[in-house]
Design a protein around this motif. Structure first.
Motif, PDB file in Angstrom:
ATOM      1  N   MET A   1      37.336  -4.799 -21.690  1.00  0.00           N
ATOM      2  CA  MET A   1      36.483  -4.344 -22.780  1.00  0.00           C
ATOM      3  C   MET A   1      35.251  -5.236 -22.903  1.00  0.00           C
ATOM      4  N   GLY A   2      35.434  -6.545 -22.694  1.00  0.00           N
ATOM      5  CA  GLY A   2      34.292  -7.461 -22.703  1.00  0.00           C
ATOM      6  C   GLY A   2      33.300  -7.122 -21.606  1.00  0.00           C
ATOM      7  N   GLU A   3      33.816  -6.806 -20.408  1.00  0.00           N
ATOM      8  CA  GLU A   3      32.943  -6.406 -19.305  1.00  0.00           C
ATOM      9  C   GLU A   3      32.199  -5.124 -19.644  1.00  0.00           C
ATOM     10  N   LEU A   4      32.911  -4.174 -20.232  1.00  0.00           N
ATOM     11  CA  LEU A   4      32.308  -2.894 -20.587  1.00  0.00           C
ATOM     12  C   LEU A   4      31.216  -3.090 -21.641  1.00  0.00           C
TER      13      LEU A   4
ATOM     14  N   VAL B   1      27.186  -2.265 -21.145  1.00  0.00           N
ATOM     15  CA  VAL B   1      26.468  -1.342 -22.032  1.00  0.00           C
ATOM     16  C   VAL B   1      25.322  -2.059 -22.743  1.00  0.00           C
ATOM     17  N   ASN B   2      25.580  -3.257 -23.255  1.00  0.00           N
ATOM     18  CA  ASN B   2      24.563  -4.015 -23.974  1.00  0.00           C
ATOM     19  C   ASN B   2      23.363  -4.316 -23.080  1.00  0.00           C
ATOM     20  N   GLU B   3      23.651  -4.712 -21.846  1.00  0.00           N
ATOM     21  CA  GLU B   3      22.578  -5.051 -20.908  1.00  0.00           C
ATOM     22  C   GLU B   3      21.741  -3.823 -20.555  1.00  0.00           C
TER      23      GLU B   3
ATOM     24  N   ARG C   1      21.560   8.609 -13.133  1.00  0.00           N
ATOM     25  CA  ARG C   1      22.785   9.026 -12.459  1.00  0.00           C
ATOM     26  C   ARG C   1      23.570   7.835 -11.931  1.00  0.00           C
ATOM     27  N   SER C   2      22.901   6.877 -11.297  1.00  0.00           N
ATOM     28  CA  SER C   2      23.620   5.714 -10.749  1.00  0.00           C
ATOM     29  C   SER C   2      24.210   4.856 -11.868  1.00  0.00           C
ATOM     30  N   GLU C   3      23.488   4.729 -12.986  1.00  0.00           N
ATOM     31  CA  GLU C   3      24.019   3.948 -14.100  1.00  0.00           C
ATOM     32  C   GLU C   3      25.204   4.655 -14.742  1.00  0.00           C
TER      33      GLU C   3
END
Length: 590
Positions: free
Chosen positions: A200-203, A207-209, A224-226
């Motif tokens: 969840m931290g990675e996710l 998303v934040n970045e 599309r790639s993101e």
């Protein structure tokens, strides 16, 4: 197990100030469940002494009415007890979480820029928000519930043994099975839960970045790639969640099975004893009624244990971050910086972000009080790194930096940074009003001082365009303001701080010529009477500085006034020719 976990006992340390509420909740919880025992007792009494009793109907109704009266009184008393049991538990639990989140946030603010540069902001935010939210309930729905159920369970077992020890031992048949199953599955559940929180931290970091750089994604048509990268990260999170769910469901299913099989055994054995004339039907009914108060706490203990394992997995990550030692710390007995003149000395300064990649190598520089020194050079030469060392955003590897002959490592960080004002290339503003962002420069400043700082920075020239004036909300990072307006607010903040030492890092590099002229005028006012370090790629902006220092590959290769350096061959003249061309170079000579 839960009670053998260092994380568990460390968490209780934060809960200690609220132990009186926790103890009150346990006491009222035991009372609440103890009063509930009246119901099965009176059901048995009604069976033997009302329904099956060989007395007239009028006496039966009289006895029944007396039972109802007692039960109404008992359950009326139970209402406020139940209220305070839940309220005190929630109060203790939420105050503990409040203290934990505040402690973690305070700790995060103490961590150096080096730590934050190596860790995603979203990942750190996830620990502050998601992980601490995940720990919600350790005290109120974990420790307190376990305490209540354990005391009540022990009391019920003792009562059942005295009531009928044969039926009691039969009813406890499933207890070792509970213990063995949950003893095996609890540690696995905690590991699985921690894996979920990590992902969840990675996710959150991802998303934040990407939301912060959404304009780049759109400009380069990378939606599309993101989306695919998000799908992969989210899919991994889903897999870890389902692994945790499988363990939880297994524990729940086995708990259900043990809860169902126990009463079946008791009913069969108890009925055999009633038929044999060893006990009455009412006594079996009473025992069976009490049996629910044996298996229900047993089940709740198992569920609470599983829940606490999930919550402790979150706390593991919280304490992991709390245990990170800040890179920049005050030495024992650090003194308060006393700036009387503002003289700065860099003495043989060496620095590297990574040991095998030196950034500054033997930098020696003296800045006299009130002097404006420009630091120039090509990108990667070490200019910005050098000025970040002055407020101790990073600590040097060798050498020393002094202000008025005081080593900055021997003084407190707060007193050091209070004497330094900074205007950076990227004017960082916060969501709030223009007034709030200017007042950020000095706590408790008066309105008149704020307005004077705004006037000096030319903020007053545009603020009246907004209907709410200084109370205008500017959005996250000042999104509703132009680049020049944001920079003027940033300069007003520095004016209000009134520092002895000023750092200007590319303060006009992203502005158009009109905005630059306004900002340059404001900066000229700000620099008066202050020791100033200026970094600028636009060399035309530093002509009036008292000294120009040229840096290449982490070393000072030239030093002198603009007029001196531009008249002779060298790095500075090369930089000027690159920007203005040889044909226009003479125009820069004063």
């Amino acid at each position: 197990m839960v009670f053998g976990s260092p994380t568990f006992w460390r968490f209780l340390g934060y809960a200690k100030p609220y132990s009186h509420w926790a103890i009150g909740s346990v006491v009222t919880g035991v009372l609440k469940f103890s009063l509930a025992l009246a119901l099965p007792y009176f059901v048995g009494y009604v069976m033997d002494y009302v329904i099956l009793a060989e007395i007239d109907g009028e006496l039966k109704m009289e006895r029944l009415f007396q039972v109802v009266q007692v039960l109404v009184i008992i359950f009326a008393v139970r209402i406020p007890i139940a209220y305070y049991r839940s309220y005190w538990a929630e109060l203790a639990g939420n105050r503990t979480i409040l203290d934990l989140r505040e402690a973690l946030y305070e700790h995060i603010l103490k961590l150096s820029l080096d730590y934050h540069s190596r860790h995603r902001t979203g990942t750190t935010t996830s620990r502050l928000i998601n992980d601490i939210n995940g720990a919600q309930g350790i005290l109120d729905r974990g420790v307190i519930s376990v305490g209540v159920d354990f005391i009540f369970l022990v009391g019920t077992v003792i009562f059942l043994i005295f009531y009928d020890w044969r039926l009691a031992f039969v009813s406890l048949f499933t207890l070792p099975l509970y213990a063995s199953v949950f003893g095996v599955l609890n540690p696995r559940l905690r590991i699985a839960a921690r894996d979920v929180q990590t992902q969840m931290g990675e996710l959150s970091g991802e998303v934040n970045e990407k939301l912060g750089g959404q304009s780049v994604i759109i400009a380069f048509v990378r939606e599309r790639s993101e989306r695919y990268k998000f799908f992969q990260t989210h899919r991994e999170y889903f897999k870890r969640v389902m692994k945790r769910v499988r363990i939880q469901v297994m524990m729940f299913t086995l708990g259900e099975f043990f809860t169902m099989i126990g009463p079946m055994i008791v009913i069969c054995y108890g009925t055999w004893r009633v038929v044999g004339g060893h006990i009455t039907a009412g006594e079996l009914l009473v025992f069976y009624g009490f049996l629910s108060h044996l298996y229900l706490p047993m089940r709740r203990l198992a569920d609470a244990s599983a829940a606490v394992q999930l919550q402790l997995a979150s706390m593991d990550r919280v304490f992991e971050l709390l245990d990170v030692e800040p890179d920049i710390q005050d030495v024992p007995g650090a003194t308060r910086l006393n700036v009387t003149e503002g003289r700065i000395n860099f003495n043989d300064v060496h620095f590297a972000y990574n040991e095998d990649q030196p950034v500054l190598q033997g930098v020696a520089l003296q800045v006299e009080p009130g002097q404006a020194v420009a630091i120039v050079g090509r990108s990667g030469g070490g200019k910005t790194t050098l000025i970040k060392l002055l407020p101790r955003f990073y600590d040097i590897n060798a050498g020393s930096i002094t202000i008025d002959d005081q080593d900055i490592r021997d003084v407190g960080q707060h007193s050091l940074r209070k004497n330094i004002g900074m205007v950076m290339q990227d004017a960082i503003l916060f969501n709030g009003s223009i007034r709030d962002n200017i007042l950020y420069g000095r706590r408790g400043a008066k309105e008149a001082d704020m307005l004077e700082a705004a006037r000096m920075a030319h903020v007053d020239e545009f603020v009246n365009e907004f209907p709410k004036g200084y109370d205008t909300i500017i959005g996250e990072r000042g999104v509703t303001l132009s680049g020049g307006q944001k920079q003027r607010v940033s300069i007003a903040r520095a004016f209000l701080r009134d520092p002895k030492i000023l750092i200007l890092d590319e303060a006009t590099s992203n502005l158009d010529s009109h905005a630059e002229a306004i900002i340059q005028d404001a900066l000229a006012q700000l620099m008066k009477g202050r020791t100033t370090l200026v970094i600028a790629h636009r060399l035309s902006t530093i002509i009036d500085c008292d000294k120009v220092v040229v840096m290449e590959e982490g070393r000072i290769v030239q030093s002198g006034t603009h007029n001196t350096l531009i008249k002779k061959s060298g790095h500075y003249r090369d930089l000027c020719e690159e920007q203005f061309g040889a044909i226009h170079l003479d125009a820069l000579e004063k």
